[in-house]
Scaffold this motif. Structure first.
Motif, PDB file in Angstrom:
ATOM      1  N   GLY A 145       1.004  -1.291   0.062  1.00 52.21           N
ATOM      2  CA  GLY A 145       0.105  -0.030  -0.065  1.00 52.21           C
ATOM      3  C   GLY A 145       0.933   1.195  -0.012  1.00 52.21           C
ATOM      4  N   LEU A 146       1.998   1.256   0.767  1.00 54.53           N
ATOM      5  CA  LEU A 146       2.731   2.570   0.787  1.00 54.53           C
ATOM      6  C   LEU A 146       3.313   2.807  -0.519  1.00 54.53           C
ATOM      7  CD1 LEU A 146       4.465   2.135   4.282  1.00 54.53           C
ATOM      8  CD2 LEU A 146       2.882   3.801   3.530  1.00 54.53           C
ATOM      9  N   MET A 147       3.923   1.756  -1.282  1.00 54.35           N
ATOM     10  CA  MET A 147       4.550   1.973  -2.497  1.00 54.35           C
ATOM     11  C   MET A 147       3.218   2.578  -3.500  1.00 54.35           C
ATOM     12  SD  MET A 147       5.653  -0.950  -5.146  1.00 54.35           S
ATOM     13  CE  MET A 147       3.810  -1.577  -5.286  1.00 54.35           C
ATOM     14  N   ILE A 148       2.301   1.962  -3.510  1.00 49.95           N
ATOM     15  CA  ILE A 148       1.036   2.581  -4.433  1.00 49.95           C
ATOM     16  C   ILE A 148       0.916   3.832  -4.057  1.00 49.95           C
ATOM     17  CG2 ILE A 148      -1.367   2.063  -5.139  1.00 49.95           C
ATOM     18  CD1 ILE A 148      -0.830  -1.101  -4.603  1.00 49.95           C
ATOM     19  N   PHE A 149       0.658   4.177  -2.704  1.00 49.21           N
ATOM     20  CA  PHE A 149       0.459   5.397  -2.366  1.00 49.21           C
ATOM     21  C   PHE A 149       1.245   6.456  -2.808  1.00 49.21           C
ATOM     22  CE2 PHE A 149       0.430   9.077   0.698  1.00 49.21           C
ATOM     23  CZ  PHE A 149      -0.929   9.351   0.701  1.00 49.21           C
ATOM     24  N   ALA A 150       2.446   6.108  -2.614  1.00 48.60           N
ATOM     25  CA  ALA A 150       3.500   7.012  -3.166  1.00 48.60           C
ATOM     26  C   ALA A 150       3.582   7.267  -4.637  1.00 48.60           C
ATOM     27  CB  ALA A 150       4.833   6.472  -2.892  1.00 48.60           C
ATOM     28  N   VAL A 151       3.169   6.246  -5.370  1.00 45.77           N
ATOM     29  CA  VAL A 151       3.143   6.401  -6.985  1.00 45.77           C
ATOM     30  C   VAL A 151       1.849   7.291  -7.084  1.00 45.77           C
ATOM     31  CG1 VAL A 151       2.629   5.215  -8.963  1.00 45.77           C
ATOM     32  CG2 VAL A 151       3.926   4.437  -7.268  1.00 45.77           C
ATOM     33  N   VAL A 152       0.986   7.027  -6.487  1.00 41.80           N
ATOM     34  CA  VAL A 152      -0.350   7.735  -6.558  1.00 41.80           C
ATOM     35  C   VAL A 152      -0.237   9.506  -6.300  1.00 41.80           C
ATOM     36  CG1 VAL A 152      -2.570   8.335  -5.613  1.00 41.80           C
ATOM     37  CG2 VAL A 152      -1.923   5.859  -6.487  1.00 41.80           C
ATOM     38  N   VAL A 153       0.651   9.615  -5.363  1.00 45.22           N
ATOM     39  CA  VAL A 153       0.717  11.102  -4.654  1.00 45.22           C
ATOM     40  C   VAL A 153       1.617  11.595  -5.916  1.00 45.22           C
ATOM     41  CG1 VAL A 153       1.829  12.412  -3.277  1.00 45.22           C
ATOM     42  CG2 VAL A 153       0.327  10.534  -2.659  1.00 45.22           C
ATOM     43  N   LEU A 154       2.628  11.084  -6.366  1.00 46.15           N
ATOM     44  CA  LEU A 154       3.504  11.648  -7.352  1.00 46.15           C
ATOM     45  C   LEU A 154       2.822  11.832  -8.848  1.00 46.15           C
ATOM     46  CD1 LEU A 154       6.605  12.290  -7.981  1.00 46.15           C
ATOM     47  CD2 LEU A 154       6.988  10.053  -8.508  1.00 46.15           C
ATOM     48  N   HIS A 155       1.773  10.893  -9.015  1.00 46.33           N
ATOM     49  CA  HIS A 155       1.241  10.895 -10.389  1.00 46.33           C
ATOM     50  C   HIS A 155       0.094  12.297 -10.328  1.00 46.33           C
ATOM     51  CE1 HIS A 155      -1.597   8.588 -13.357  1.00 46.33           C
ATOM     52  NE2 HIS A 155      -1.067   9.527 -13.906  1.00 46.33           N
ATOM     53  N   ASN A 156      -0.440  12.236  -9.349  1.00 51.22           N
ATOM     54  CA  ASN A 156      -1.400  13.233  -9.050  1.00 51.22           C
ATOM     55  C   ASN A 156      -0.747  14.660  -9.018  1.00 51.22           C
ATOM     56  OD1 ASN A 156      -2.900  14.879  -6.268  1.00 51.22           O
ATOM     57  ND2 ASN A 156      -3.943  14.576  -8.401  1.00 51.22           N
ATOM     58  N   GLY A 157       0.227  14.857  -8.283  1.00 51.40           N
ATOM     59  CA  GLY A 157       1.293  15.923  -7.950  1.00 51.40           C
ATOM     60  C   GLY A 157       1.849  16.595  -9.579  1.00 51.40           C
ATOM     61  N   LEU A 158       2.509  15.587 -10.177  1.00 48.91           N
ATOM     62  CA  LEU A 158       2.859  15.995 -11.252  1.00 48.91           C
ATOM     63  C   LEU A 158       1.764  16.474 -12.484  1.00 48.91           C
ATOM     64  CD1 LEU A 158       5.730  13.037 -11.778  1.00 48.91           C
ATOM     65  CD2 LEU A 158       6.015  15.552 -11.485  1.00 48.91           C
ATOM     66  N   GLY A 159       0.619  15.681 -12.423  1.00 51.65           N
ATOM     67  CA  GLY A 159      -0.429  16.019 -13.230  1.00 51.65           C
ATOM     68  C   GLY A 159      -0.805  17.574 -13.034  1.00 51.65           C
ATOM     69  N   LEU A 160      -1.083  17.905 -11.818  1.00 59.39           N
ATOM     70  CA  LEU A 160      -1.431  19.173 -11.402  1.00 59.39           C
ATOM     71  C   LEU A 160      -0.538  20.184 -11.874  1.00 59.39           C
ATOM     72  CD1 LEU A 160      -2.702  18.323  -7.743  1.00 59.39           C
ATOM     73  CD2 LEU A 160      -4.181  18.927  -9.741  1.00 59.39           C
ATOM     74  N   LEU A 161       0.967  20.007 -11.717  1.00 59.03           N
ATOM     75  CA  LEU A 161       1.821  20.926 -12.108  1.00 59.03           C
ATOM     76  C   LEU A 161       1.950  20.856 -13.853  1.00 59.03           C
ATOM     77  CD1 LEU A 161       4.333  22.496 -11.264  1.00 59.03           C
ATOM     78  CD2 LEU A 161       5.533  20.560 -11.232  1.00 59.03           C
ATOM     79  N   LEU A 162       2.012  19.814 -14.338  1.00 60.13           N
ATOM     80  CA  LEU A 162       2.061  19.835 -15.857  1.00 60.13           C
ATOM     81  C   LEU A 162       0.806  20.509 -16.426  1.00 60.13           C
ATOM     82  CD1 LEU A 162       3.980  16.380 -16.517  1.00 60.13           C
ATOM     83  CD2 LEU A 162       4.731  18.798 -16.567  1.00 60.13           C
ATOM     84  N   GLY A 163      -0.333  20.314 -15.888  1.00 62.59           N
ATOM     85  CA  GLY A 163      -1.670  21.032 -16.446  1.00 62.59           C
ATOM     86  C   GLY A 163      -1.393  22.419 -16.326  1.00 62.59           C
ATOM     87  N   TYR A 164      -0.689  22.845 -15.187  1.00 64.11           N
ATOM     88  CA  TYR A 164      -0.837  24.201 -14.960  1.00 64.11           C
ATOM     89  C   TYR A 164       0.148  24.838 -16.217  1.00 64.11           C
ATOM     90  CZ  TYR A 164      -0.486  28.962 -12.973  1.00 64.11           C
ATOM     91  OH  TYR A 164      -0.464  30.461 -12.789  1.00 64.11           O
TER      92      TYR A 164
END
Length: 319
Positions: A222-241
């Motif tokens: 779960g911790l590995m998947i959570f880390a990937v999800v947080v990174l995926h979401n954060g990069l998406g928000l940043l690149l979208g802007y």
């Protein structure tokens, strides 16, 4: 009815809290929530029906008014998040089922929560709604095609089967919602006030069902998947802007684009993973559903401090 509407507003505003609380409960008491598993697809259908009830002709007129802005948002949604998901899966050498789950949520269209977050961020809500509507309608074709292109190296993918799944759980319920709205206008207006309560309850149930059904696997990975999800979401928000900035959009549009790209219809990801892959493949979507309802309000609060071009009066200053 007014009391229910107030309760609905309260639950809608505290969405992230309820998702988090029931995810934790499902992890520690999985037996109490496993029974929800078979109802994941109908629950998503209810959410999509609610979306259909809220759509109007003005939402689609917005597409005609500024097709370039909407096209940039749609392309950003279907290029940035799938590309990030594939890149993270390769770079981090994720297990096949987890990789497919991450790619699956990355290939989903935008979710309706993004419209609320754009409003809170003082972004361009009309643009946000238009992008969500178009990506959702394109999802039956684009989402299976992208998953087949990006995920078939890990697991066998049936694009045609996923096409029909998305038609059944997304397009048909939305179409029924639009029809109901056109035939029962006044009654639907009264029901719309209760929609946040229904949608939150459905998403919470979906997340709880996935967490309960995968409790043992989440405990180990779960911790590995959570880390990937947080990174995926954060990069998406940043690149979208950044995409909005690179294409010359004003600040309010950049906010909308950032949130649209970064927030996904993770409920659809859960339904597709459950129907076509393994229970573990649904975990990234479930965790994404929990996380983006935490990151969304945080980003919206940050974006309130970004002054829009038309902010000229003191009343328009960030809350």
């Amino acid at each position: 009815m007014q009391a229910i509407a107030r309760l609905s507003q309260f639950v809608g505003k505290t969405f992230a809290l309820w998702v988090l609380v029931f995810a934790v409960l499902a992890f520690y008491a999985p037996a109490q929530f496993k029974w929800i598993g078979p109802y994941i697809v109908p629950l998503l259908g209810i959410i999509m029906f609610g979306m259909g009830l809220t759509l109007s002709k003005d939402d689609f007129k917005e597409v005609a008014k500024r097709p370039l802005d909407v096209a940039i948002g749609v392309l950003g949604q279907f290029i940035i998040m799938p590309g990030l998901a594939w890149g993270l899966s390769k770079v981090l050498n994720l297990p096949p089922e987890v990789a497919v789950g991450v790619i699956l949520v990355g290939c989903c269209p935008g979710g309706t929560a993004s419209n609320v977050m754009t409003f809170l961020a003082r972004g361009d809500v009309a643009l946000s709604v238009a992008i969500t509507s178009v990506t959702t309608l394109l999802a039956p074709v684009v989402t299976p095609a992208l998953i087949y292109l990006l995920a078939s190296q890990w697991l066998e993918v049936s694009a045609s089967a996923m096409f029909w799944s998305i038609v059944q759980v997304v397009v048909v319920p939305i179409a029924l919602g639009v029809v109901a709205q056109s035939l029962l206008r006044d009654k639907v207006k009264a029901a719309v006030a209760v929609l946040p309560l229904v949608s939150v309850a459905a998403i919470v149930a979906i997340v709880a069902a996935v967490v309960a059904g995968n409790q043992a696997r989440i405990a180990t990975s779960g911790l590995m998947i959570f880390a990937v999800v947080v990174l995926h979401n954060g990069l998406g928000l940043l690149l979208g802007y950044w995409l909005g900035k690179l294409t010359g959009m004003e600040v309010s549009k950049r906010k909308a684009l950032s949130i649209e790209v970064g927030m996904q219809n993770s409920g659809l990801g859960v339904a597709l993973a459950t129907a076509h892959f393994s229970p573990l493949a649904a975990v990234p979507s479930a965790i994404f559903s929990v996380w983006h309802n935490i990151s969304g309000p945080l980003v919206a609060t940050l974006f309130q401090r970004f002054r829009n071009e038309d902010d000229t009066s003191a009343s328009n200053k960030p809350v």
